[in-house]
Scaffold this active site. Structure first.
Site, PDB file in Angstrom:
ATOM      1  N   CYS A   1      -2.462   8.256   3.951  1.00 40.82           N
ATOM      2  CA  CYS A   1      -2.465   7.988   2.514  1.00 40.82           C
ATOM      3  C   CYS A   1      -3.834   8.251   1.917  1.00 40.82           C
ATOM      4  CB  CYS A   1      -2.022   6.558   2.237  1.00 40.82           C
ATOM      5  SG  CYS A   1      -2.913   5.323   3.184  1.00 40.82           S
TER       6      CYS A   1
ATOM      7  N   GLU B   1       0.883  -1.171   0.000  1.00 42.89           N
ATOM      8  CA  GLU B   1       0.000   0.000   0.000  1.00 42.89           C
ATOM      9  C   GLU B   1       0.915   1.214   0.000  1.00 42.89           C
ATOM     10  OE1 GLU B   1      -1.578   3.110   0.505  1.00 42.89           O
ATOM     11  OE2 GLU B   1      -1.772   2.657   2.637  1.00 42.89           O
TER      12      GLU B   1
END
Length: 521
Positions: free
Chosen positions: A325, A291
């Site tokens: 994020c 990720e």
């Protein structure tokens, strides 16, 4: 301590209501407890052995640079190899432990963490600079991951039914992969670190955990917790160290079976490239679960609720100083409502309290370290040439790494502020002509992690479901705050492998499928 697997459906760990004085006082007591424990030295944990090294990682409080959270022994290549051998040895027995027993360790750890929830959250306040609400949510998410993955393992333990014929019986089951390298980030130093670690462990793998060097103490405390819950020695090895030395060494290692990474695009791509090379003695293709970040957009059409739009943008942009994020680092607003939404966003942003996260009234604390501070301030400097600065823009690193929530408006959709991940409290806003243009800008980055549409137009919502290309898409709310089991999390393109943490297929990434066919004689 024994905890049986629960039959009832798990919802999710509730957040603490800090509007209640009794909850505020309990949290203050936990902060004082943690304050009294600061400055300790934490050894490596390899095969159950505590190893202290001369070279240390010093963890500091980003809100007060003079405060040392703890010193942590630093792994070198020789110790990384020792950890690999310990994990390989432990794998031979751990892979044979029943899924029920592995799941029960997660349930016990979750129960113990729930009991010490405010203590762990207080470490997040001190080491990661998280305000109370953000820290509380981080700890709750860690509990959710353990509860959810334990239940998922129980659903997968017997495999998935396949067809059998009259002359044969067939079975499709999952088995563990081997030794996994867990490389976890600073921004969710408990939730993501714990989630990625226990997913690997409950599926029968053994782990080498290399947490962020900014937040190694939280990880050390979690390793202790799992040991107290009964995890056997060698299953979880704690090896903080240099990414370029220890990280590269283990990613390259021929016995590494998989790498689970959360962090920047640059490092994620580097890991993927290095893992793809087959080393001498390597018997498999390494699996990478990554990720890698995002450049996330909230789009607002002409028929939106403008108060919801402003609130969604501000809280998604500036929660935990934009160090998510999933953070909304760009907003794209229809020209018909642009001025009004911008005004509401600026007004709401100016109400946010900035300061020491240990203070219950603080909404936004510091960024994580000097490097991050300098990077974000450079983006702000560049941003003054790309858009109009309407609020914020100042930073102060004299005591901690504080940056004001900063907004630029009238930014070109192709500007750096609109394209590059900043990972700080900086929001860029641009104008769109119509709904086609809104979607075009929403999709014009290299990333595809989260996004949101604020709209009351049914046709626009249906179009966005098909055309807004992100892994997690939300409507009439912010683009942060995925809940385990409700919003499986992971993105497209340069946001990573779309591994969907907290989702029904995440554990399968840590296993391999075996088909068994028995012919009846």
């Amino acid at each position: 301590m024994s905890t049986k697997i629960k039959e009832s459906d798990y919802i999710h760990e509730p957040l603490t209501d800090f509007s209640l004085e009794k909850n505020r006082q309990v949290f203050k007591d936990s902060l004082n407890l943690v304050e009294s424990q600061l400055g300790k030295d934490y050894p490596l944990v390899i095969g159950g052995e505590r190893i202290t090294t001369n070279e240390k990682i010093v963890s500091i409080n980003p809100a007060n640079k003079d405060k040392i959270i703890g010193t942590v022994s630093k792994t070198n290549k020789e110790l990384a190899e020792k950890a690999m051998q310990a994990a390989l040895t432990a794998f031979e027995t751990w892979k044979k432990v029943t899924p029920e027993s592995r799941a029960n360790i997660l349930f016990r750890t979750a129960s113990m963490l729930r009991h010490r929830k405010h203590e762990f959250s207080s470490y997040l306040v001190k080491e990661a600079g998280k305000p109370w609400i953000e820290a509380d949510a981080d700890t709750a998410e860690a509990i959710d991951f353990m509860e959810y993955y334990a239940r998922q393992m129980m659903q997968l333990k017997d495999g998935i039914p396949v067809q059998s014929r009259e002359e044969e019986s067939n079975k499709f089951k999952y088995i563990p992969l081997g030794v996994g390298i867990i490389i976890s980030p600073f921004n969710f130093p408990l939730a993501i670190m714990a989630g990625t670690t226990v997913a690997a462990i409950v599926t029968g793998n053994t782990v080498l955990l290399k947490p962020s060097n900014n937040t190694p103490v939280v990880a050390a405390k979690f390793v202790e917790l799992m040991e107290d819950a009964g995890l056997p020695s060698g299953v979880l090895n704690y090896i903080p160290g240099s990414g370029s030395e220890v990280g590269d060494y283990l990613v390259n290692h021929p016995k590494t079976r998989f790498i689970s990474f959360t962090g920047s695009r640059e490092i994620g791509c580097r890991i993927n490239e290095r893992a793809a090379k087959v080393q001498p003695g390597q018997l498999w293709l390494k699996r990478v679960i990554a990720e890698m970040g995002g450049k996330d957009t909230i789009i607002v059409d002409a028929e939106a609720d403008l108060d919801i739009a402003a609130s969604s943008i501000v809280h998604s942009a500036f929660g935990f100083s934009g160090q998510k994020c999933s953070a909304c680092s760009r907003a794209v607003i229809h020209e018909d409502v642009y001025d009004e939404v911008v005004e509401k966003v600026i007004t709401l942003t100016k109400t946010l309290s900035i300061g020491n996260p240990a203070d219950s009234n603080t909404y936004m604390g510091p960024v994580i370290d000097q490097k991050s501070f300098e990077k974000v301030m450079q983006y702000i400097k560049n941003g003054k040439e790309e858009g109009k600065l309407v609020t914020g823009g100042l930073g102060d690193d004299s005591k901690g790494y504080f940056i004001q929530p900063t907004i630029f408006i009238d930014v070109n959709e192709r500007a750096r502020l609109m394209q590059e991940e900043i990972f700080g409290p900086v929001l860029a806003i641009c104008k769109a002509r119509d709904f086609d243009h809104l979607l075009e800008v929403a999709n014009n980055t290299d990333y595809g992690l989260t996004g949101a549409l604020i709209s009351n137009n049914h046709d626009h919502i249906e179009r966005a479901k098909e055309e807004f290309h992100v892994g997690n898409l939300y409507f009439n709310r912010g683009c942060t705050g995925a809940i385990v089991g409700y919003h499986p999390f992971g993105g497209f393109n340069m946001s990573g492998t779309d591994s969907k943490a907290g989702g029904p297929d995440y554990l399968i990434l840590h296993m391999q499928a075996k088909t068994i066919s028995v012919t009846h004689l």
